[in-house]
Motif scaffolding. Structure first.
Motif, PDB file in Angstrom:
ATOM      1  N   VAL A   1      44.374-105.391  27.322  1.00 24.59           N
ATOM      2  CA  VAL A   1      44.393-106.489  26.354  1.00 24.59           C
ATOM      3  C   VAL A   1      44.669-105.906  24.981  1.00 24.59           C
ATOM      4  O   VAL A   1      43.942-105.004  24.524  1.00 24.59           O
ATOM      5  CB  VAL A   1      43.055-107.254  26.348  1.00 24.59           C
ATOM      6  CG1 VAL A   1      43.105-108.381  25.317  1.00 24.59           C
ATOM      7  CG2 VAL A   1      42.739-107.803  27.724  1.00 24.59           C
ATOM      8  N   ILE A   2      45.724-106.393  24.318  1.00 24.15           N
ATOM      9  CA  ILE A   2      46.087-105.901  22.990  1.00 24.15           C
ATOM     10  C   ILE A   2      45.811-106.999  21.971  1.00 24.15           C
ATOM     11  O   ILE A   2      46.490-108.037  21.945  1.00 24.15           O
ATOM     12  CB  ILE A   2      47.569-105.488  22.921  1.00 24.15           C
ATOM     13  CG1 ILE A   2      47.875-104.398  23.953  1.00 24.15           C
ATOM     14  CG2 ILE A   2      47.911-104.994  21.511  1.00 24.15           C
ATOM     15  CD1 ILE A   2      49.341-104.007  24.014  1.00 24.15           C
TER      16      ILE A   2
ATOM     17  N   PHE B   1      40.752-102.540  26.300  1.00 21.58           N
ATOM     18  CA  PHE B   1      41.011-103.336  25.098  1.00 21.58           C
ATOM     19  C   PHE B   1      41.550-102.419  23.995  1.00 21.58           C
ATOM     20  O   PHE B   1      40.986-101.348  23.740  1.00 21.58           O
ATOM     21  CB  PHE B   1      39.728-104.006  24.596  1.00 21.58           C
ATOM     22  CG  PHE B   1      39.099-104.965  25.568  1.00 21.58           C
ATOM     23  CD1 PHE B   1      39.609-106.237  25.741  1.00 21.58           C
ATOM     24  CD2 PHE B   1      38.007-104.581  26.321  1.00 21.58           C
ATOM     25  CE1 PHE B   1      39.035-107.124  26.645  1.00 21.58           C
ATOM     26  CE2 PHE B   1      37.418-105.456  27.223  1.00 21.58           C
ATOM     27  CZ  PHE B   1      37.937-106.732  27.390  1.00 21.58           C
ATOM     28  N   HIS B   2      42.626-102.835  23.347  1.00 24.06           N
ATOM     29  CA  HIS B   2      43.187-102.082  22.223  1.00 24.06           C
ATOM     30  C   HIS B   2      43.173-102.986  21.006  1.00 24.06           C
ATOM     31  O   HIS B   2      43.840-104.028  20.985  1.00 24.06           O
ATOM     32  CB  HIS B   2      44.612-101.626  22.527  1.00 24.06           C
ATOM     33  CG  HIS B   2      45.109-100.569  21.586  1.00 24.06           C
ATOM     34  ND1 HIS B   2      45.653 -99.375  22.015  1.00 24.06           N
ATOM     35  CD2 HIS B   2      45.123-100.502  20.223  1.00 24.06           C
ATOM     36  CE1 HIS B   2      45.989 -98.638  20.968  1.00 24.06           C
ATOM     37  NE2 HIS B   2      45.677 -99.315  19.870  1.00 24.06           N
ATOM     38  N   LEU B   3      42.433-102.582  19.973  1.00 26.39           N
ATOM     39  CA  LEU B   3      42.322-103.390  18.757  1.00 26.39           C
ATOM     40  C   LEU B   3      43.368-102.931  17.741  1.00 26.39           C
ATOM     41  O   LEU B   3      43.109-102.057  16.917  1.00 26.39           O
ATOM     42  CB  LEU B   3      40.912-103.293  18.174  1.00 26.39           C
ATOM     43  CG  LEU B   3      39.750-103.598  19.121  1.00 26.39           C
ATOM     44  CD1 LEU B   3      38.452-103.747  18.343  1.00 26.39           C
ATOM     45  CD2 LEU B   3      40.012-104.834  19.953  1.00 26.39           C
ATOM     46  N   ALA B   4      44.553-103.509  17.832  1.00 27.77           N
ATOM     47  CA  ALA B   4      45.633-103.216  16.881  1.00 27.77           C
ATOM     48  C   ALA B   4      45.522-104.205  15.729  1.00 27.77           C
ATOM     49  O   ALA B   4      46.452-104.960  15.423  1.00 27.77           O
ATOM     50  CB  ALA B   4      46.988-103.313  17.578  1.00 27.77           C
TER      51      ALA B   4
ATOM     52  N   SER C   1      31.125-112.105  27.811  1.00 29.07           N
ATOM     53  CA  SER C   1      30.863-111.320  29.034  1.00 29.07           C
ATOM     54  C   SER C   1      32.088-110.519  29.472  1.00 29.07           C
ATOM     55  O   SER C   1      32.368-110.374  30.661  1.00 29.07           O
ATOM     56  CB  SER C   1      30.413-112.246  30.176  1.00 29.07           C
ATOM     57  OG  SER C   1      29.244-112.948  29.825  1.00 29.07           O
ATOM     58  N   LEU C   2      32.803-109.973  28.488  1.00 32.44           N
ATOM     59  CA  LEU C   2      34.005-109.201  28.778  1.00 32.44           C
ATOM     60  C   LEU C   2      33.826-107.700  28.545  1.00 32.44           C
ATOM     61  O   LEU C   2      34.711-106.915  28.880  1.00 32.44           O
ATOM     62  CB  LEU C   2      35.178-109.700  27.929  1.00 32.44           C
ATOM     63  CG  LEU C   2      35.865-110.976  28.408  1.00 32.44           C
ATOM     64  CD1 LEU C   2      36.811-111.510  27.346  1.00 32.44           C
ATOM     65  CD2 LEU C   2      36.615-110.716  29.710  1.00 32.44           C
ATOM     66  N   LEU C   3      32.709-107.288  27.969  1.00 32.67           N
ATOM     67  CA  LEU C   3      32.560-105.906  27.548  1.00 32.67           C
ATOM     68  C   LEU C   3      31.837-105.034  28.568  1.00 32.67           C
ATOM     69  O   LEU C   3      31.782-103.807  28.413  1.00 32.67           O
ATOM     70  CB  LEU C   3      31.832-105.848  26.200  1.00 32.67           C
ATOM     71  CG  LEU C   3      32.209-104.712  25.238  1.00 32.67           C
ATOM     72  CD1 LEU C   3      33.718-104.588  25.074  1.00 32.67           C
ATOM     73  CD2 LEU C   3      31.542-104.907  23.888  1.00 32.67           C
TER      74      LEU C   3
ATOM     75  N   ILE D   1      39.799 -99.189  22.538  1.00 35.57           N
ATOM     76  CA  ILE D   1      40.542 -98.308  21.629  1.00 35.57           C
ATOM     77  C   ILE D   1      40.535 -98.918  20.238  1.00 35.57           C
ATOM     78  O   ILE D   1      40.839-100.106  20.069  1.00 35.57           O
ATOM     79  CB  ILE D   1      41.998 -98.120  22.088  1.00 35.57           C
ATOM     80  CG1 ILE D   1      42.067 -97.463  23.467  1.00 35.57           C
ATOM     81  CG2 ILE D   1      42.773 -97.278  21.078  1.00 35.57           C
ATOM     82  CD1 ILE D   1      43.477 -97.331  24.013  1.00 35.57           C
ATOM     83  N   ILE D   2      40.187 -98.105  19.231  1.00 25.69           N
ATOM     84  CA  ILE D   2      40.302 -98.546  17.849  1.00 25.69           C
ATOM     85  C   ILE D   2      41.175 -97.555  17.077  1.00 25.69           C
ATOM     86  O   ILE D   2      41.305 -96.395  17.445  1.00 25.69           O
ATOM     87  CB  ILE D   2      38.935 -98.704  17.159  1.00 25.69           C
ATOM     88  CG1 ILE D   2      38.150 -97.389  17.156  1.00 25.69           C
ATOM     89  CG2 ILE D   2      38.128 -99.807  17.827  1.00 25.69           C
ATOM     90  CD1 ILE D   2      36.845 -97.458  16.374  1.00 25.69           C
ATOM     91  N   GLU D   3      41.780 -98.055  16.011  1.00 21.67           N
ATOM     92  CA  GLU D   3      42.711 -97.277  15.195  1.00 21.67           C
ATOM     93  C   GLU D   3      42.046 -96.859  13.880  1.00 21.67           C
ATOM     94  O   GLU D   3      41.121 -97.502  13.402  1.00 21.67           O
ATOM     95  CB  GLU D   3      43.953 -98.131  14.868  1.00 21.67           C
ATOM     96  CG  GLU D   3      44.756 -98.563  16.087  1.00 21.67           C
ATOM     97  CD  GLU D   3      45.741 -97.503  16.545  1.00 21.67           C
ATOM     98  OE1 GLU D   3      46.008 -96.572  15.752  1.00 21.67           O
ATOM     99  OE2 GLU D   3      46.239 -97.609  17.676  1.00 21.67           O
ATOM    100  N   LYS D   4      42.544 -95.772  13.296  1.00 15.89           N
ATOM    101  CA  LYS D   4      42.061 -95.357  11.985  1.00 15.89           C
ATOM    102  C   LYS D   4      42.458 -96.405  10.940  1.00 15.89           C
ATOM    103  O   LYS D   4      43.438 -97.134  11.157  1.00 15.89           O
ATOM    104  CB  LYS D   4      42.607 -93.979  11.627  1.00 15.89           C
ATOM    105  CG  LYS D   4      44.098 -93.979  11.252  1.00 15.89           C
ATOM    106  CD  LYS D   4      44.503 -92.629  10.725  1.00 15.89           C
ATOM    107  CE  LYS D   4      45.941 -92.631  10.272  1.00 15.89           C
ATOM    108  NZ  LYS D   4      46.199 -93.380   9.049  1.00 15.89           N
TER     109      LYS D   4
END
Length: 505
Positions: free
Chosen positions: A22-23, A130-133, A150-152, A162-165
């Motif tokens: 999931v992006i 999960f990618h938090l862009a 209830s997805l985590l 995934i988190i980005e700088k």
């Protein structure tokens, strides 16, 4: 130079276990310019899970087909494109329209239904990446909404985020971000991505040093004079004024990318190539760093108008969205020292900046001259330049400068260069992007190349004094370097006062 290898092309690898990715923020530049093309690159190498699904989440008014077509146009411009391969890959792409801040009972519930539907239709186990862009300000909120929906967590599969700088804006905010995230998940579920660590040559530096017995024994203060790390960019801030005005070069580049390269260069041999061993050693490097004396060992700057590739470009303060009297730094150079047995007395010179003369990212190891050169040469100090360079961009590879005899009746010593490039050695014109390998590692559950929380806190403690000093005493002479140069004159003086010079070869 001729390179003999026993194999050509990419090494084979096994795809990870089936999952749904999931992006969040899939309509943004990072997802469109980097993430989706990287996933397509993995698909072309047969390294995506099978079965696999991507769910894009954003506010844009798209459906599955418009989402796929938009991504198709981007991928065509970013990657070697094959229509049959794209059609197979595109079937994995689906879309959910929603707001990050919507209640968990609304958009996040729709997302959950879409994931369940895909898992059932495509026989995908309950594994979700999960990618938090997205802007970092949304990280804690999205994680909380995922938990509320209830997805985590799952008893039947894994969850990874995934988190980005940037991971915070100082040490305190980094700890607060972790406090918010780690009350919802475990450290083993959290992947903080730093794409520099996924570059082939960064990983090759580990192999070069620790797999070849001829180099590790001289990787110390007895043989190394100094080490330089350069990350120069010829481009400006593009359309990122809002982000860059708040971040500046120290938060954007020094706190993460450059300190990671320093740690990879200076660390002790890990027990194994795994997340625990390697990250333990990189953390020890930061622990050994001496405090930076900012007035004498750090130079910050900001670019003014100039010429880049022969074309006039605006100064930073003239960029759209930048305050006319902004003091945000776009360049930093500093001298660092390590207080440990291996590196005592070996200075590290780091620099990075926007609108510099050319794009160049490399680590150069400068070895000491021989204690006595028996050959007759005019300038032995200048001649004895044994330099080992790990080039990250452009033209990734490894370069070694050493001395050799020029053919002739007398001893005539000349420096020569030996080059290793992926195309010449393995027939790979351009190595896959760093994001391809890091996304693959995240799907595999391999955290080796992802920074750990203790490293993040320590890195902030290194740069926070630099940021605070600049905020209290910014230069009154901004801009202090023209676009298209190598930075402020003071940056050159920082290294020349020690009898050395910045290396760009």
């Amino acid at each position: 130079m001729t390179l003999e290898v026993t194999c050509r092309g990419m090494a084979k690898g096994a795809p990870p276990d089936p999952c749904v990715m999931v992006i969040f923020g899939v309509a943004g530049d990072l997802a469109r310019q980097t993430l989706i093309p990287s996933l397509y690159g993995l698909a072309c190498q047969g390294l995506l899970p099978e079965p696999f699904a991507v769910v894009g989440f954003a506010r844009r008014d798209w459906d599955d087909e418009t989402f796929r077509e938009d991504m198709r146009q981007l991928v065509r411009r970013k990657k070697p494109f094959r229509e049959t391969q794209w059609q197979k890959f595109a079937r994995a792409l689906t879309y959910v329209q929603g707001d990050f801040s919507a209640p968990a009972s609304e958009a996040y519930a729709t997302l959950r239904e879409q994931i369940i539907k895909l898992q059932a239709e495509r026989h995908i186990p309950d594994n979700i990446l999960f990618h938090l862009a997205t802007p970092p300000s949304f990280y804690a909120e999205i994680a909380q909404k995922l938990a509320d929906a209830s997805l985590l967590h799952s008893d039947r599969g894994w969850r990874r985020l995934i988190i980005e700088k940037p991971f915070g804006y100082d040490a305190a905010s980094a700890r607060e971000l972790d406090r918010q995230l780690l009350r919802l998940m475990e450290e083993e579920q959290l992947y903080r991505i730093d794409h520099y660590l996924g570059k082939e040559t960064v990983q090759n530096m580990l192999v070069f040093r620790f797999a070849n017995p001829g180099f590790e024994p001289i990787w110390n203060r007895r043989y190394i004079d100094h080490i330089q790390i350069t990350a120069a960019e010829s481009q400006g801030i593009d359309n990122r004024a809002g982000y860059y005005e708040a971040a500046g070069v120290v938060r954007d580049m020094l706190q993460n990318h450059l300190l990671q390269l320093l740690c990879i260069t200076a660390m002790e041999p890990p027990v194994a190539y795994d997340g625990l061993s390697l990250r333990n050693e990189t953390f020890k490097v930061l622990q050994a760093l001496e405090p930076v004396h900012v007035p004498s060992d750090c130079v910050l700057g900001q670019y003014g108008p100039g010429l880049v590739d022969g074309y006039p470009v605006a100064g930073y303060r003239d960029e759209e969205g930048v305050a006319p009297h902004s003091t945000t730094p776009t360049f930093v150079a500093l001298k660092l020292r390590l207080a440990n047995w291996r590196r005592a007395g070996v200075p590290f010179y780091l620099r990075t900046g926007k609108r510099l003369l050319r794009k160049l990212t490399q680590i150069s190891i400068h070895f000491k001259p021989t204690p006595h050169l028996m050959f007759p040469v005019e300038d032995p100090g200048r001649l004895q330049q044994n330099i080992l360079v790990f080039r990250l961009q452009p033209d990734e590879g490894i370069h070694h400068t050493f001395l050799a005899k020029q053919p002739g009746p007398d001893i005539c010593v000349r420096p020569v260069k030996m080059h290793f490039h992926y195309n010449n050695a393995f027939g790979i014109a351009e190595p896959p992007s760093a994001y391809e390998w890091l996304l693959l590692d995240a799907m595999r559950g391999n955290q080796t190349l992802f920074p750990r929380s203790d490293w993040i806190y320590k890195a902030w403690s290194v740069v926070d004094p630099i940021i605070k000093h600049w905020e209290v005493q910014p230069s009154a002479e901004l801009p202090n370097y023209p676009a298209g140069s190598w930075g402020p004159a003071a940056a050159a003086a920082l290294i020349t006062r020690d009898g050395r010079g910045w290396y760009t070869g």
